[in-house]
Design a protein around this motif. Structure first.
Motif, short mmCIF file in Angstrom:
data_model
loop_
_atom_site.label_atom_id
_atom_site.label_comp_id
_atom_site.label_asym_id
_atom_site.label_seq_id
_atom_site.Cartn_x
_atom_site.Cartn_y
_atom_site.Cartn_z
N GLU A 1 60.34 -47.24 -55.19
CA GLU A 1 60.40 -48.68 -55.45
C GLU A 1 58.97 -49.21 -55.44
OE1 GLU A 1 62.42 -52.16 -56.32
OE2 GLU A 1 63.23 -50.14 -56.07
N VAL A 2 58.64 -50.01 -56.44
CA VAL A 2 57.26 -50.46 -56.59
C VAL A 2 56.86 -51.41 -55.47
CG1 VAL A 2 55.72 -51.83 -58.05
CG2 VAL A 2 57.25 -50.16 -59.08
N SER A 3 55.70 -51.15 -54.87
CA SER A 3 55.11 -52.02 -53.86
C SER A 3 53.63 -52.12 -54.15
CB SER A 3 55.33 -51.45 -52.46
OG SER A 3 56.70 -51.29 -52.18
N LEU A 4 53.00 -53.15 -53.59
CA LEU A 4 51.57 -53.31 -53.79
C LEU A 4 50.85 -52.66 -52.63
CD1 LEU A 4 49.40 -54.47 -55.61
CD2 LEU A 4 49.47 -56.58 -54.28
N PHE A 5 50.39 -51.44 -52.82
CA PHE A 5 49.66 -50.71 -51.78
C PHE A 5 48.20 -51.15 -51.80
CE2 PHE A 5 53.16 -47.88 -53.00
CZ PHE A 5 53.73 -47.62 -51.76
N GLU A 6 47.63 -51.23 -50.62
CA GLU A 6 46.24 -51.66 -50.51
C GLU A 6 45.27 -50.59 -51.01
OE1 GLU A 6 44.14 -53.76 -50.63
OE2 GLU A 6 43.35 -54.43 -48.69
N ILE A 7 44.25 -51.05 -51.73
CA ILE A 7 43.10 -50.22 -52.09
C ILE A 7 41.87 -51.01 -51.66
CG2 ILE A 7 41.81 -49.11 -53.95
CD1 ILE A 7 44.37 -48.96 -55.57
N ASP A 8 40.99 -50.41 -50.90
CA ASP A 8 39.83 -51.10 -50.35
C ASP A 8 38.60 -50.22 -50.52
OD1 ASP A 8 38.59 -53.23 -49.15
OD2 ASP A 8 39.01 -52.60 -47.09
N VAL B 1 43.19 -38.58 -52.52
CA VAL B 1 44.09 -38.96 -53.62
C VAL B 1 45.22 -39.86 -53.15
CG1 VAL B 1 43.61 -36.86 -54.93
CG2 VAL B 1 45.46 -36.85 -53.25
N GLN B 2 45.03 -40.54 -52.01
CA GLN B 2 46.11 -41.37 -51.48
C GLN B 2 46.49 -42.50 -52.44
OE1 GLN B 2 47.83 -40.69 -48.54
NE2 GLN B 2 49.21 -42.15 -49.50
N ALA B 3 45.47 -43.12 -53.06
CA ALA B 3 45.76 -44.21 -54.00
C ALA B 3 46.57 -43.70 -55.19
CB ALA B 3 44.46 -44.85 -54.48
N LEU B 4 46.24 -42.51 -55.68
CA LEU B 4 46.99 -41.93 -56.79
C LEU B 4 48.43 -41.67 -56.39
CD1 LEU B 4 44.41 -39.30 -58.11
CD2 LEU B 4 44.92 -41.53 -59.07
N SER B 5 48.63 -41.15 -55.19
CA SER B 5 49.98 -40.87 -54.70
C SER B 5 50.77 -42.16 -54.52
CB SER B 5 49.91 -40.10 -53.38
OG SER B 5 49.26 -38.87 -53.53
N ASN B 6 50.13 -43.18 -53.92
CA ASN B 6 50.82 -44.44 -53.67
C ASN B 6 51.32 -45.08 -54.95
OD1 ASN B 6 50.45 -44.32 -50.91
ND2 ASN B 6 48.65 -45.64 -50.89
N TYR B 7 50.50 -45.00 -56.01
CA TYR B 7 50.86 -45.64 -57.27
C TYR B 7 51.46 -44.67 -58.29
CZ TYR B 7 48.88 -50.02 -55.71
OH TYR B 7 48.65 -51.18 -55.02
N ASN B 8 51.79 -43.46 -57.83
CA ASN B 8 52.47 -42.49 -58.68
C ASN B 8 51.72 -42.30 -60.00
OD1 ASN B 8 54.53 -40.64 -59.25
ND2 ASN B 8 55.77 -42.16 -60.30
N VAL B 9 50.39 -42.18 -59.91
CA VAL B 9 49.56 -41.99 -61.10
C VAL B 9 49.67 -40.55 -61.55
CG1 VAL B 9 47.22 -42.06 -62.03
CG2 VAL B 9 47.96 -43.80 -60.40
N LYS C 1 27.47 -51.97 -56.41
CA LYS C 1 26.45 -52.70 -55.68
C LYS C 1 26.64 -52.60 -54.16
CE LYS C 1 25.76 -56.03 -59.41
NZ LYS C 1 25.81 -57.46 -59.81
N GLY C 2 27.65 -51.80 -53.76
CA GLY C 2 27.89 -51.62 -52.34
C GLY C 2 28.76 -52.68 -51.72
N VAL C 3 29.44 -53.49 -52.55
CA VAL C 3 30.34 -54.53 -52.05
C VAL C 3 31.77 -54.00 -52.03
CG1 VAL C 3 31.24 -56.86 -52.41
CG2 VAL C 3 28.85 -56.33 -52.96
N LYS C 4 32.44 -54.21 -50.90
CA LYS C 4 33.81 -53.71 -50.75
C LYS C 4 34.80 -54.72 -51.31
CE LYS C 4 36.13 -50.79 -47.38
NZ LYS C 4 36.21 -50.41 -45.93
N HIS C 5 35.79 -54.24 -52.04
CA HIS C 5 36.79 -55.11 -52.66
C HIS C 5 38.19 -54.68 -52.24
CE1 HIS C 5 33.98 -57.12 -55.49
NE2 HIS C 5 33.35 -55.95 -55.46
N SER C 6 38.94 -55.60 -51.69
CA SER C 6 40.33 -55.36 -51.30
C SER C 6 41.24 -55.76 -52.45
CB SER C 6 40.67 -56.18 -50.05
OG SER C 6 42.07 -56.34 -49.92
N LEU C 7 42.10 -54.85 -52.89
CA LEU C 7 43.04 -55.17 -53.96
C LEU C 7 43.97 -56.30 -53.55
CD1 LEU C 7 44.34 -54.63 -56.71
CD2 LEU C 7 45.73 -52.85 -55.63
N ASN C 8 44.42 -56.29 -52.30
CA ASN C 8 45.31 -57.36 -51.82
C ASN C 8 44.63 -58.72 -51.92
OD1 ASN C 8 47.67 -55.93 -51.20
ND2 ASN C 8 46.86 -55.28 -49.23
N ASN C 9 43.35 -58.78 -51.55
CA ASN C 9 42.63 -60.06 -51.65
C ASN C 9 42.47 -60.50 -53.09
OD1 ASN C 9 42.39 -60.12 -48.88
ND2 ASN C 9 40.27 -59.37 -48.85
#
Length: 361
Positions: free
Chosen positions: A228-235, A321-329, A240-248
């Protein structure tokens, strides 16, 4: 998309062969220093190899085998004494092998198809990994498995992906289905075979391999259907060394394109041109792009990322590869659409990104 195209091309080739009266593939080449030796062409059935042709090499070591196409991709091998050299056949192509008798299975070139060259690279990387870390370190070689995993995700329904999943050296498998992370990769390949090659005799084997081991790990019955599709966090960090949160990013923008890609891939420039047109059209209306690069080479990523106007973050080898697994890439590039913080669509055809975004803006 790449897998779909390859499947359609294979079907077209088979249809063309039917019209021309030829339905054969060929393997030919030259084996240096093999004068008087017999080379055997072998196929497999349920893991058992059996001979289908042979030739006695003479002089320069030139040879050629032709065989009727099986109707689905397969792995074959050439055996010279106690050495074996593996090669793939997708349809009715011609593969060329150049080697020498003294290093038949370690110093050779395969040409004639993308799959042949990819399989040659797989075996070379495995030999290098064993030389560096030993056979016992094969299953724990995260750098090797990340590279091979990326190759499989690029073409999960390809015969080389099947080859990698079942690759054993000295009885040691590279991917262990009893390992949860390894079994996720096996599941991605099984799912792709089930979708694109339902009649391939390997499909049921791959599905059973994945399901039986996942059931053993969880104690419950498992399927290879996408969760079931959910929005998993990617951070992750940008160039430029700036961190970006997908949830944000999803909270701050009404519509977000989540893109998984490899900048070093041949199709990447064309894919990013499509994204750029969509970005220019809808940015003022509230669109943002969050692009995750999975390049092995960080330098290539940085050179590309600095020229792109959207958010570009780097999933390094150390990030796993956690992000790939979470989003079934399962293939790259892969694009998702997030609307009001919810994952609403997976866009499998890049040509349809624009019209899909337009529905929500």
């Amino acid at each position: 998309m790449k897998t779909t195209i390859k499947c359609l091309c294979s079907a077209a080739l088979l249809a063309l062969a039917g019209c021309s009266g030829s339905n054969e593939w060929n393997v030919s080449g030259q084996i240096e220093g093999a004068d008087g030796q017999t080379m055997v062409l072998e196929a497999s059935s349920n893991g058992r190899w059996f001979p289908i042709d042979s030739v006695k090499l003479a002089g320069t070591g030139d040879f050629k085998f032709s065989h009727e196409a099986a109707g689905y991709p397969d792995i074959y091998r050439l055996r010279l004494g106690d050495k074996s050299l593996y090669f793939p056949i997708d349809s009715i192509e011609s593969v060329t092998v150049i080697s020498k008798a003294s290093a038949f299975d370690t110093d050779y070139t395969l040409t004639g198809s993308e799959s042949a060259e990819m399989l040659m690279h797989v075996d070379k990387r495995v030999r290098e990994a064993i030389a560096k870390n030993g056979l016992n370190g094969l299953q724990g070689d995260t750098l090797l498995k990340r590279e091979l995993g990326g190759m499989m995700l690029g073409d999960p329904a390809g015969i080389v992906s099947y080859y990698i999943i079942n690759k054993k050296v000295g009885g040691v498998s590279i991917y262990n289905p009893e390992n949860k992370r390894d079994n996720r990769i096996i599941g991605a390949v099984a799912n792709a075979f089930d979708q694109y090659r339902p009649n391939d005799p390997r499909t049921e084997y791959l599905k059973k391999l994945f399901i039986s081991n996942r059931k053993a790990q969880s104690g419950t019955v498992a399927t290879i259907e996408a969760p079931e599709v959910s929005l998993f966090e990617i951070d992750l960090y940008d160039n430029k060394g700036v961190k970006h949160s997908l949830n944000n990013v999803a909270e701050e923008n009404g519509v977000v394109l989540l893109s998984f890609t490899v900048y070093g891939a041949e199709a990447s420039p064309a894919y990013n041109i499509i994204l750029n047109k969509v970005y220019d059209t809808y940015y003022e209306s509230g669109l943002e792009i969050y692009q995750v690069s999975l390049d092995e080479d960080e330098y290539i990523w940085k050179q590309s990322a600095k020229n792109l106007p959207w958010i570009t973050v780097y999933n390094s080898p150390a990030d796993g590869v956690q992000a790939l697994s979470n989003y079934n890439v399962q293939v790259l590039p892969t694009t998702y659409l997030i609307v009001d913080g919810e994952l609403v669509e997976r866009i499998t055809d890049p040509a349809k990104i624009n019209q899909t975004v337009a529905k929500y803006l």
